[in-house]
Scaffold this motif. Structure first.
Motif, short mmCIF file in Angstrom:
data_model
loop_
_atom_site.label_atom_id
_atom_site.label_comp_id
_atom_site.label_asym_id
_atom_site.label_seq_id
_atom_site.Cartn_x
_atom_site.Cartn_y
_atom_site.Cartn_z
N ALA A 1 0.83 -1.21 0.00
CA ALA A 1 0.00 0.00 0.00
C ALA A 1 0.86 1.26 0.00
N ILE A 2 1.96 1.24 0.74
CA ILE A 2 2.87 2.39 0.77
C ILE A 2 3.51 2.59 -0.60
N LEU A 3 3.94 1.51 -1.23
CA LEU A 3 4.54 1.62 -2.56
C LEU A 3 3.57 2.25 -3.54
N ARG A 4 2.33 1.81 -3.49
CA ARG A 4 1.35 2.34 -4.44
C ARG A 4 1.06 3.81 -4.19
N GLU A 5 1.16 4.22 -2.93
CA GLU A 5 0.91 5.62 -2.59
C GLU A 5 2.10 6.50 -2.94
N GLU A 6 3.32 5.96 -2.81
CA GLU A 6 4.51 6.79 -2.92
C GLU A 6 5.15 6.79 -4.31
N LEU A 7 5.01 5.71 -5.07
CA LEU A 7 5.72 5.59 -6.33
C LEU A 7 4.83 5.88 -7.52
N PRO A 8 5.41 6.40 -8.60
CA PRO A 8 4.66 6.49 -9.85
C PRO A 8 4.23 5.10 -10.29
N GLU A 9 3.13 5.03 -11.00
CA GLU A 9 2.56 3.74 -11.37
C GLU A 9 3.52 2.87 -12.16
N ASP A 10 4.39 3.49 -12.94
CA ASP A 10 5.28 2.70 -13.78
C ASP A 10 6.41 2.04 -13.01
N ARG A 11 6.51 2.32 -11.69
CA ARG A 11 7.56 1.68 -10.88
C ARG A 11 7.00 0.67 -9.90
N VAL A 12 5.70 0.57 -9.81
CA VAL A 12 5.10 -0.30 -8.79
C VAL A 12 5.40 -1.76 -9.06
N GLY A 13 5.28 -2.22 -10.30
CA GLY A 13 5.50 -3.62 -10.62
C GLY A 13 6.89 -4.09 -10.27
N GLY A 14 7.90 -3.32 -10.67
CA GLY A 14 9.27 -3.69 -10.35
C GLY A 14 9.53 -3.66 -8.86
N ALA A 15 8.92 -2.69 -8.16
CA ALA A 15 9.11 -2.61 -6.71
C ALA A 15 8.48 -3.80 -6.01
N LEU A 16 7.32 -4.26 -6.49
CA LEU A 16 6.69 -5.45 -5.91
C LEU A 16 7.58 -6.67 -6.09
N ALA A 17 8.23 -6.76 -7.23
CA ALA A 17 9.15 -7.88 -7.46
C ALA A 17 10.31 -7.83 -6.46
N MET A 18 10.80 -6.63 -6.16
CA MET A 18 11.87 -6.50 -5.18
C MET A 18 11.41 -6.96 -3.80
N LEU A 19 10.17 -6.61 -3.43
CA LEU A 19 9.64 -7.05 -2.14
C LEU A 19 9.53 -8.56 -2.10
N SER A 20 9.08 -9.16 -3.20
CA SER A 20 8.96 -10.61 -3.23
C SER A 20 10.34 -11.26 -3.12
N GLY A 21 11.35 -10.64 -3.73
CA GLY A 21 12.70 -11.15 -3.60
C GLY A 21 13.16 -11.12 -2.15
N ALA A 22 12.77 -10.07 -1.44
CA ALA A 22 13.12 -9.98 -0.02
C ALA A 22 12.46 -11.09 0.78
N LEU A 23 11.21 -11.42 0.44
CA LEU A 23 10.52 -12.51 1.12
C LEU A 23 11.25 -13.83 0.90
N GLY A 24 11.58 -14.12 -0.37
CA GLY A 24 12.26 -15.37 -0.67
C GLY A 24 13.63 -15.45 -0.04
N PHE A 25 14.40 -14.37 -0.17
CA PHE A 25 15.75 -14.34 0.39
C PHE A 25 15.71 -14.41 1.91
N GLY A 26 14.74 -13.71 2.50
CA GLY A 26 14.63 -13.71 3.96
C GLY A 26 14.33 -15.09 4.51
N GLY A 27 13.49 -15.85 3.78
CA GLY A 27 13.20 -17.20 4.23
C GLY A 27 14.45 -18.06 4.25
N GLY A 28 15.23 -17.99 3.19
CA GLY A 28 16.47 -18.77 3.13
C GLY A 28 17.48 -18.32 4.16
N MET A 29 17.63 -17.00 4.32
CA MET A 29 18.61 -16.48 5.28
C MET A 29 18.18 -16.77 6.71
#
Length: 480
Positions: free
Chosen positions: A123-151
């Motif tokens: 929700a913060i990403l959607r409020e703060e970023l231009p629409e054209d950056r939301v998709g890539g930012a969501l992918a970064m968050l998902s990467g953090a989820l996956g990496f965090g689980g392994g770490m």
């Protein structure tokens, strides 16, 4: 939205800060599971009693996530985020300092609200970023989820080497959460509330009770007995409450969760696909972790790996591949759309799980298959929230992605229950589960990936704006 977050540098800092918050969710989710046996031994308590440290955490997650997502839609998102982190920090500190099981379970309930951090970050990403950056930012968050689980697994392996006490794991989560809270307070912008409506507290209570009933039946059915009266009673009660909740929400002008939104074809099918992705996560995570730790001399399979060896050799490569894949998936989503990326990821998951099922005698075979499975999960975690976001209004982002996160939790709980049932049947000769139990787990992972693929393929939006918002996601996306 202000001009300050439109600059690439500031956008990257914000995304990194929110990625760190998402990392907290994953670490809290995975770090505790490998030490449940140690907790049972050191308290002391029975394994059944200690399992409530996981069950209570999941119940708190399903009860709090939709409500906290709604609060983030209505009120100051940063303030809600910091409050949630504060509760998680208090729960981690309590777990690190207590030596009684009841207080440890209370602490795990407090940590359970961490599941709401991800939808609030979206929700913060959607409020703060231009629409054209939301998709890539969501992918970064998902990467953090996956990496965090392994770490989380790797860190647990390092901390628990030898005969260390389980409190070390919770001191880790305490320190980490405190650092994340400081970063969030310093970097995330604070915006005035811009939501409309009120909080449906009765609806929040009903949804929490209904989901908790179903989840309790799933997580405790193996202990109580799947056909036992308590299991059937809480499952039926959960369904009845959810039906009543559905009727109640349809009558309200400002419901907790819009029924129209939930039943929208693309949202409904995406959430169903998310359940299957959640099951795939735990079929891979639990299946691989326990498989490689099996004593080969006794069972005739496995690698006799310690927690540390399993984490560093078998799980870490997949975690690294997952974060790399998720990072690249932002560009893939921008160029090809979220659905093609998710379909590709699901196909990769089918291949990875089937490879595990048929070839798992050598170390490199398990590592390569694990990389494929982690790539699938990372791609799915990036694309699924993007699909949900594309279908809902900005004022519904928090609660919509909160429901999507709950779908993932329900899927993971189902998989955990299935794995527990399959591995509870042990050979009379070895006292360990037979190899075919793990084969069934890995085949089930392939089936769920295929089902997720089919659902996403059928989830084409009927809204023209939806397909242009995320499936195209501004082809001119720039990361500076």
């Amino acid at each position: 939205m202000t001009d300050t977050v439109r600059t690439p540098a500031r956008s990257r800092v914000l995304i990194a800060a929110l990625g760190l918050v998402a990392l907290t969710v994953a670490v809290l989710q995975t770090a505790v599971v490998p030490v449940l046996g140690v907790i049972a031994e050191q308290l002391p308590a029975s394994p059944v009693a200690v399992s409530w440290a996981v069950t209570a955490n999941l119940l708190a997650a399903v009860a709090s996530t939709p409500l906290l997502g709604r609060l983030a839609d209505l009120y100051n998102k940063k303030r809600i985020l910091v409050v949630v982190l504060g509760v998680v920090l208090a729960g981690s500190l309590l777990a690190a300092t207590t030596s009684t099981l009841p207080l440890l379970i209370v602490a795990r309930v407090m940590q359970g609200v961490s599941y709401a951090l991800y939808p609030i970050c979206v929700a913060i990403l959607r409020e703060e970023l231009p629409e054209d950056r939301v998709g890539g930012a969501l992918a970064m968050l998902s990467g953090a989820l996956g990496f965090g689980g392994g770490m989380g697994l790797v860190a647990t392996g390092l901390l628990m080497h030898g005969s260390a006490g389980y409190h070390r794991v919770f001191w880790l989560t305490t320190i980490f959460t405190a650092l994340v809270m400081i970063v969030a307070m310093a970097i995330i912008p604070s915006r005035p509330a811009n939501g409309e409506g009120t909080v449906d507290w009765l609806g929040a209570t009903g949804l929490a009770a209904g989901l908790s009933g179903l989840l309790l039946a799933i997580t405790q059915g193996g202990v109580w007995g799947w056909a036992a009266p308590p299991t059937i009673a809480v499952a039926v009660l959960g369904v009845v409450i959810l039906v009543a909740w559905w009727w109640w929400e349809r009558r309200l002008e400002h419901p907790l969760v819009s029924i129209e939104m939930l039943t929208r074809r693309a949202v409904l099918l995406t959430n169903l696909a998310t359940i299957f992705v959640g099951t795939g996560l735990y079929f891979g995570f639990l299946g691989m972790t326990q498989f490689v730790q099996m004593d080969r001399a006794t069972a005739g399979y496995g690698f006799s790996a310690s927690v540390l060896y399993a984490s560093l050799v078998f799980l870490l490569p997949g975690a690294i591949a997952g974060v790399v894949t998720a990072t690249l998936s932002g560009r893939f989503i921008d160029r090809f759309g979220a659905r093609p990326v998710l379909v590709t990821g699901a196909l990769t998951g089918v291949v990875g799980f089937l490879a595990l099922a048929v070839a798992h005698d050598r170390t490199w075979q398990v590592i390569v298959a694990g990389v494929c499975v982690n790539a699938y999960i990372s791609l799915a975690y990036g694309a699924l929230p993007a699909l949900v976001v594309s279908e809902v209004a900005g004022r519904e982002t928090g609660v919509a992605t909160g429901v999507n996160a709950i779908a993932r939790t329900v899927g993971s709980s189902i998989a955990a229950a299935v794995v527990a049932v399959l591995l509870s049947h042990v050979s009379s000769r070895t006292g360990l589960p037979p190899e075919h139990s793990f084969v069934v787990i890995f085949v089930a992972g392939a089936v769920t990936a295929a089902l997720a693929l089919a659902l996403i393929a059928m989830s084409r939006s009927t809204k023209r704006t939806a397909t242009t918002t995320v499936d195209s996601l501004a082809m001119n996306h720039e990361w500076g």
